[in-house]
Design a protein around this motif. Structure first.
Motif, short mmCIF file in Angstrom:
data_model
loop_
_atom_site.label_atom_id
_atom_site.label_comp_id
_atom_site.label_asym_id
_atom_site.label_seq_id
_atom_site.Cartn_x
_atom_site.Cartn_y
_atom_site.Cartn_z
N ILE A 1 0.84 -1.20 0.00
CA ILE A 1 0.00 0.00 0.00
C ILE A 1 0.87 1.25 0.00
N GLY A 2 1.95 1.23 0.77
CA GLY A 2 2.87 2.37 0.80
C GLY A 2 3.51 2.63 -0.55
N LEU A 3 3.90 1.57 -1.24
CA LEU A 3 4.49 1.72 -2.57
C LEU A 3 3.49 2.28 -3.58
N ILE A 4 2.25 1.83 -3.48
CA ILE A 4 1.21 2.35 -4.37
C ILE A 4 0.98 3.83 -4.12
N ILE A 5 0.90 4.23 -2.86
CA ILE A 5 0.72 5.64 -2.52
C ILE A 5 1.91 6.47 -3.01
N LEU A 6 3.12 5.94 -2.85
CA LEU A 6 4.32 6.62 -3.32
C LEU A 6 4.28 6.79 -4.84
N LEU A 7 3.88 5.75 -5.55
CA LEU A 7 3.80 5.81 -7.01
C LEU A 7 2.77 6.84 -7.47
N ILE A 8 1.62 6.86 -6.81
CA ILE A 8 0.60 7.85 -7.14
C ILE A 8 1.12 9.26 -6.89
N GLY A 9 1.81 9.46 -5.78
CA GLY A 9 2.39 10.77 -5.47
C GLY A 9 3.41 11.22 -6.50
N ILE A 10 4.25 10.30 -6.95
CA ILE A 10 5.26 10.64 -7.97
C ILE A 10 4.58 11.00 -9.28
N ILE A 11 3.56 10.24 -9.67
CA ILE A 11 2.84 10.53 -10.91
C ILE A 11 2.20 11.90 -10.84
N ILE A 12 1.54 12.21 -9.73
CA ILE A 12 0.89 13.52 -9.59
C ILE A 12 1.92 14.64 -9.57
N TYR A 13 3.04 14.44 -8.90
CA TYR A 13 4.07 15.48 -8.80
C TYR A 13 4.67 15.82 -10.16
#
Length: 74
Positions: free
Chosen positions: A12-24
């Motif tokens: 779940i943490g990796l998915i949240i990190l990936l979403i954050g990177i994509i949005i950034y």
């Protein structure tokens, strides 16, 4: 807690990190999210009503696919 719980939390943490990177990095390219055909908007005077039904369906489908892929991997 057991090792499976740890794996789930890390996933779940990796998915949240990936979403954050994509949005950034791609924020300027994602302006269509929330403005899809089928999203309901109503504005009159001081009243604004917004119901992003098409966006919610699209997000639901994508999240369901991600969960199914993760289930098959683990």
């Amino acid at each position: 807690m057991n090792s499976e719980t740890g794996k789930i939390i890390i996933g779940i943490g990796l998915i949240i990190l990936l979403i954050g990177i994509i949005i950034y990095f791609f924020y300027d390219k994602l302006h269509w999210i929330g403005n899809l055909p089928g999203d309901i908007r109503f504005e009159k005077g001081n009243v604004r009503f917004y119901f992003p039904i098409t966006t919610m369906i699209l997000v639901s489908i994508v999240l369901s696919l991600i969960v199914q892929i993760i289930k098959r991997l683990f």
